[in-house]
Design a protein around this motif. Sequence first.
Motif, mmCIF file in Angstrom:
data_model
loop_
_atom_site.group_PDB
_atom_site.id
_atom_site.type_symbol
_atom_site.label_atom_id
_atom_site.label_comp_id
_atom_site.label_asym_id
_atom_site.label_seq_id
_atom_site.Cartn_x
_atom_site.Cartn_y
_atom_site.Cartn_z
ATOM 1 N N GLY B 348 0.809 -1.216 0.000
ATOM 2 C CA GLY B 348 0.000 0.000 0.000
ATOM 3 C C GLY B 348 0.841 1.265 0.000
ATOM 4 N N SER B 349 2.164 1.099 -0.042
ATOM 5 C CA SER B 349 2.990 2.308 -0.027
ATOM 6 C C SER B 349 2.992 2.948 -1.412
ATOM 7 C CB SER B 349 4.412 1.986 0.437
ATOM 8 O OG SER B 349 5.227 1.668 -0.658
ATOM 9 N N ILE B 350 3.085 4.263 -1.413
ATOM 10 C CA ILE B 350 2.979 5.020 -2.654
ATOM 11 C C ILE B 350 4.328 5.622 -3.023
ATOM 12 C CG2 ILE B 350 1.905 7.055 -3.706
ATOM 13 C CD1 ILE B 350 -0.525 6.455 -1.871
ATOM 14 N N THR B 351 5.035 6.134 -2.016
ATOM 15 C CA THR B 351 6.354 6.701 -2.304
ATOM 16 C C THR B 351 7.408 6.073 -1.399
ATOM 17 O OG1 THR B 351 5.820 8.485 -0.792
ATOM 18 C CG2 THR B 351 5.666 8.981 -3.137
ATOM 19 N N THR B 352 8.641 6.131 -1.870
ATOM 20 C CA THR B 352 9.762 5.591 -1.114
ATOM 21 C C THR B 352 10.809 6.682 -0.963
ATOM 22 O OG1 THR B 352 9.354 3.380 -1.956
ATOM 23 C CG2 THR B 352 11.563 3.820 -1.160
ATOM 24 N N VAL B 353 11.324 6.803 0.255
ATOM 25 C CA VAL B 353 12.379 7.776 0.522
ATOM 26 C C VAL B 353 13.634 7.002 0.900
ATOM 27 C CG1 VAL B 353 13.128 9.616 2.072
ATOM 28 C CG2 VAL B 353 10.737 9.493 1.336
ATOM 29 N N ARG B 354 14.763 7.386 0.331
ATOM 30 C CA ARG B 354 15.994 6.647 0.575
ATOM 31 C C ARG B 354 16.908 7.451 1.476
ATOM 32 N NH1 ARG B 354 21.069 5.358 -1.343
ATOM 33 N NH2 ARG B 354 21.368 3.187 -2.001
ATOM 34 N N ARG B 355 17.429 6.801 2.485
ATOM 35 C CA ARG B 355 18.342 7.452 3.425
ATOM 36 C C ARG B 355 19.650 6.666 3.470
ATOM 37 N NH1 ARG B 355 18.262 10.456 8.189
ATOM 38 N NH2 ARG B 355 19.629 9.723 9.836
ATOM 39 N N PRO B 356 20.753 7.271 3.018
ATOM 40 C CA PRO B 356 22.025 6.560 3.125
ATOM 41 C C PRO B 356 22.433 6.469 4.598
ATOM 42 C CG PRO B 356 22.197 8.553 1.746
ATOM 43 C CD PRO B 356 20.897 8.625 2.463
#
Lengths: 102, 418
Positions: B348-356
Amino acid sequence: MAWIRACSADDIDEEDVARFDHDGRTFAIYHSPDGEFFATDGLCTHEQIHLADGLVLDNIIECPKHNGRFDYRTGEAKGAPVCVDLNTYKVKVEDGEVFVDV
Amino acid sequence: MSEAGPAGTGSEAGSEAPGFVIVGAGECGTRAALALREAGYDGPVTLVGTEIHTPYERPPLSKDAIAADMPEPKTIGGADGLAERGIVFRPGVTVVSLDRAAQVVVLSDGTRLAYHRLLLATGARPRALPVPGIDGPNVATLRGLEDAARIRAALGPGRRLAVIGGGFIGLELAASARRLGTEVTVIEALPRLLSRGVPEEVAGILAARHEAEGVRLIFGARIVEVTGDGVALEGGITVPADLVLVGIGAVPETALAEAAGLAIDNGIAVDDRLATSDPAIFAAGDCAAFLHPGYGRRIRLESWRSAQEQGTLAARNMLGAEQPVSAVPWFWSDQYDLTLQIAGLAEGSITTVRRPVGEGFVLFHLGPEGRLLAASGVGPGNAVAKDIRLAEMLIARGAHPDPEALATVPNLKKLLSA
Ligand SMILES: Cc1cc2nc3c(=O)[nH]c(=O)nc-3n(C[C@H](O)[C@H](O)[C@H](O)COP(=O)(O)OP(=O)(O)OC[C@H]3O[C@@H](n4cnc5c(N)ncnc54)[C@H](O)[C@@H]3O)c2cc1C
Ligand code: FES
């Protein structure tokens, strides 16, 4: 028993932890939310995992591997999967330097 | 609390009032037994388990028990933990039937045991693969200590392992087998590894690492049969192997519950307090599909920490606590020096945020209106652990964190007070 300088008080944020290695042993040094310093063995009693990679919340350190929890002031294991307490060590702060009685 | 049930409900011991009976001495059942005592209950507790061993931790079986030759399994709650707490442990005994009207279970040694409250913690078993040759002597699955011992004995330099299924257990075993110098091929039906619940980027990191370590990965494979020489695939390829490990998931152990007429829904169906359709019977751990208030539907997890948490919660609720499930699902896997951790459910997730994060990274999965649903991280050692733990707390609060902050704030803890 000997007082060994571990770090500067500024090196560890409040409610955080740092690893300190000395003479083949590893310790975890904590800076509590109310500004006090504490020290325990550096490795979790469940598996040999460095607690300093874990999260400090109030007076609890959570092991990064499986979330075993200890009260770092007393070393007490707070439930599954850890059941063996951590050793604790005396800490003093002098002129902004943190010393541990190892 | 020492509430006892109605006297003499089928108890053949007669003298003692029926107490708590726990079926299955795995992570969940054992934790439940210990938790009954921690909650102050001092009445009779019996823990019945098919396996002959003191309850032990399963996760090392695909990791250090193979790669590092762990001599002794790690016990749950200490070697004498059960006896010290006055818990009657019946190893090597299976519960064969359940008489709900009489509140009695029948054991494989013929004993009838009355219960006031019953916990089903029967776990899961490896899913069977219906192809010819699968019952051959060179085919194994991995769930228990004996499986691990047998598999380990078949690995080493000059030996060839074929793993069917690019899931967690197969991949962990592949990594451990490489450590021992075994030649390893992983055979996956789908186009990528870990397609259930793991984001593609994370699975890609693991796939690249396996290949760098010399594991051969075959995707989109259709298995024709398993022979004494290995695994025959459609298209005429045969993967030569001395040992074939089938790791295509697990199925919940529900036979006992089903035969007793309890509701089943991809696992023993329980409510948000872990009670089954019979209020005297609870179910928890890998065998149970529980109503998670945070998701508004039943979910079944195969996760070590969930098994512990559910065992503890079931114990409290069997004592009348009436506490709903609240824990966020959490899972980890170790392959080589990489650790993967996942909190929450990303669907159900729509966006993904990436954190190094150091040499690794964390992906945050955001749903409608930016609510944080899940976080998955991978990196060497415990690099991602702290951030995943903080994400778990944000998920539990139903937080809608600022995506920019998730990606860049130096200490994620700041978002907890936001
Ligand atoms: C090799 C391996 C590696 C894993 N690694 C990880 C990991 O890295 N991270 C993670 O989060 N999870 C991991 N898991 C999953 C985790 O171990 C399980 O989620 C957990 O063990 C579930 O606990 P449980 O008590 O519900 O079931 P189980 O541990 O399966 O225990 C159930 C027990 O009940 C017994 N039983 C069944 N029926 C009966 C009966 N009728 N009478 C008596 N006894 C019965 C079974 O013999 C078994 O001993 C791993 C699992 C395996 C097998
Ligand atoms: S290693 Fe610390 S909880 Fe397992």
